[in-house]
Design a protein around this motif. Structure first.
Motif, short mmCIF file in Angstrom:
data_model
loop_
_atom_site.label_atom_id
_atom_site.label_comp_id
_atom_site.label_asym_id
_atom_site.label_seq_id
_atom_site.Cartn_x
_atom_site.Cartn_y
_atom_site.Cartn_z
N GLN A 1 0.82 -1.21 0.00
CA GLN A 1 0.00 0.00 0.00
C GLN A 1 0.86 1.26 0.00
OE1 GLN A 1 -2.78 0.37 3.25
NE2 GLN A 1 -3.70 2.24 2.45
N THR B 1 -6.47 4.44 -1.17
CA THR B 1 -5.17 4.56 -1.85
C THR B 1 -5.30 4.15 -3.31
OG1 THR B 1 -4.03 4.04 0.23
CG2 THR B 1 -2.75 3.84 -1.79
N THR C 1 -2.13 7.06 2.62
CA THR C 1 -2.45 5.79 3.27
C THR C 1 -3.24 6.01 4.55
OG1 THR C 1 -0.30 5.77 4.42
CG2 THR C 1 -0.45 4.55 2.32
N ALA D 1 0.94 4.18 -2.86
CA ALA D 1 0.71 5.57 -2.46
C ALA D 1 1.82 6.46 -2.97
CB ALA D 1 0.60 5.66 -0.93
#
Length: 209
Positions: free
Chosen positions: A42, A89, A82, A46
């Motif tokens: 993640q 995201t 995030t 991002a």
């Protein structure tokens, strides 16, 4: 005199391919460590979304606000994107699929950002992508000549790099052979590709990190 093809079409297609691979990931997959040290899947997506919304003016403003510390600026951008759910995201990344905004720097670095960070995400998840060969050879040529951020020139110095799955050879010195994607990842400091390489120059390249 030949002109270098504009890479933005490839960048946009590769963003779409990555989006398709990430739709439907489980929470555990989103939390998987990426190949970027200290960043999850993640976090890395991002970062890609943040880069795709950046402008040169915005870059210098945010860098100044972070005390001219690049890593601190990057961390703030990742934290912002995030703060919500992984779906948030993903939506931020989706909104920038066709963006041509970017920080200051050569255009090939944004093609590299797209391909290399996509591998930073895909490899830990076991997702395989067949990238366009032309993009991979272009990036291998770019990174082996540049120490910008990732230090590719330092790693490739004094070595011959030879792709075993593409018509591409570059450099002089002891040879390192392997798939073009593995060579690109090794030159950009991704150790995960080291086992795919062979040749007398391989210990030198892999020993440079």
């Amino acid at each position: 005199m030949a002109t270098t093809p504009d890479p933005w079409g490839t960048i946009h297609r590769e963003r779409r391919a990555l989006l398709a691979d990430m739709e439907g990931l489980t929470p555990g997959q989103w939390a998987t460590p990426s190949l970027c040290v200290g960043r999850t899947v993640q976090d890395t997506l991002a970062h890609m979304a943040a880069t795709a919304r950046m402008t040169p003016a915005g870059f210098f403003l945010k860098l100044a606000r972070s005390g001219f510390r690049f890593e601190a600026m990057t961390a703030r951008e990742i934290a912002e994107l995030t703060a919500g759910t992984p779906a948030d995201t993903l939506d931020a990344f989706r909104a920038r699929l066709d963006s041509v905004s970017h920080p200051p720097g050569p255009v090939d670095s944004w093609l590299g950002e797209t391909v290399v960070h996509a591998e930073d995400i895909r490899r830990p998840l076991g997702i395989v992508r067949a990238y366009p060969t032309e993009a991979l050879t272009r990036l291998a040529d770019f990174y082996r000549r540049s120490n910008l951020i990732v230090g590719g020139k330092r790693r490739a110095a004094g070595l011959t790099l030879r792709a075993t799955d593409a018509d591409w050879t570059a450099g002089t010195g002891p040879e390192v052979r392997g798939p073009i994607l593995a060579l690109l990842l090794a030159v950009t400091g991704r150790r995960i590709a080291h086992g795919e390489l062979e040749g007398e120059g391989t210990p030198t390249l892999t020993g440079r990190g």
